[in-house]
Design an enzyme around this catalytic site. Structure first.
Site, PDB file in Angstrom:
ATOM      1  N   MET A   1      -1.440  -3.699  -2.289  1.00 22.55           N
ATOM      2  CA  MET A   1      -0.578  -2.087  -2.428  1.00 22.55           C
ATOM      3  C   MET A   1      -1.431  -1.530  -2.182  1.00 22.55           C
ATOM      4  SD  MET A   1       1.800  -3.651  -4.106  1.00 22.55           S
ATOM      5  CE  MET A   1       2.061  -2.404  -5.583  1.00 22.55           C
TER       6      MET A   1
ATOM      7  N   VAL B   1      -1.150 -10.358  -3.919  1.00 24.68           N
ATOM      8  CA  VAL B   1      -1.391  -8.866  -3.832  1.00 24.68           C
ATOM      9  C   VAL B   1      -2.923  -8.143  -4.910  1.00 24.68           C
ATOM     10  CG1 VAL B   1       0.403  -8.179  -5.012  1.00 24.68           C
ATOM     11  CG2 VAL B   1      -0.299  -6.937  -3.365  1.00 24.68           C
ATOM     12  N   CYS B   2      -3.408  -7.238  -4.401  1.00 22.74           N
ATOM     13  CA  CYS B   2      -4.151  -6.639  -4.990  1.00 22.74           C
ATOM     14  C   CYS B   2      -4.113  -5.361  -4.828  1.00 22.74           C
ATOM     15  CB  CYS B   2      -5.493  -7.289  -5.473  1.00 22.74           C
ATOM     16  SG  CYS B   2      -6.630  -6.736  -4.036  1.00 22.74           S
ATOM     17  N   ARG B   3      -4.759  -4.401  -5.124  1.00 26.18           N
ATOM     18  CA  ARG B   3      -5.467  -2.880  -5.109  1.00 26.18           C
ATOM     19  C   ARG B   3      -5.674  -2.442  -3.308  1.00 26.18           C
ATOM     20  NH1 ARG B   3      -9.325   0.423  -4.870  1.00 26.18           N
ATOM     21  NH2 ARG B   3     -10.399  -0.953  -5.839  1.00 26.18           N
TER      22      ARG B   3
END
Length: 98
Positions: free
Chosen positions: A87, A59-61
């Protein structure tokens, strides 16, 4: 590598590794409970922190960095998926963060 929904990621996170590849300053927006934080730029040096025998949810932004990392992990012999919307989608849905 495939992209999974936030609902599927939430259901799978207790059995799989969640890898958060955001930068330190981005963590103030919340972290998925139990996630391993390794910024994308540090992954090469810190890869041994991941268990090769367990799938990884990256996961990242928003999902761009996580796709790059998931592809690299897959090439290194890991099973890796990304969270659709990252996210941003996770927090908008009100899913748990620490």
């Amino acid at each position: 590598m495939s992209e999974i929904s936030i609902t599927e990621a939430d259901a799978r996170r207790s059995e799989e590794q969640v890898l958060d590849v955001r930068e330190d300053f981005e963590l103030a927006d919340g972290v998925i409970p139990g996630a391993i934080h390794i910024p994308m730029g540090e992954l090469g040096d810190r890869l041994p922190e991941l268990d090769r025998t367990r799938p990884v949810i990256v996961v990242c932004r928003s999902g761009n960095r996580s796709a790059t990392v998931a592809n690299a992990l897959t090439g290194a012999g890991y099973t890796a998926d990304t969270i659709a919307g990252g996210m941003t989608a996770w927090t908008r849905a009100g899913l748990p963060t620490t």
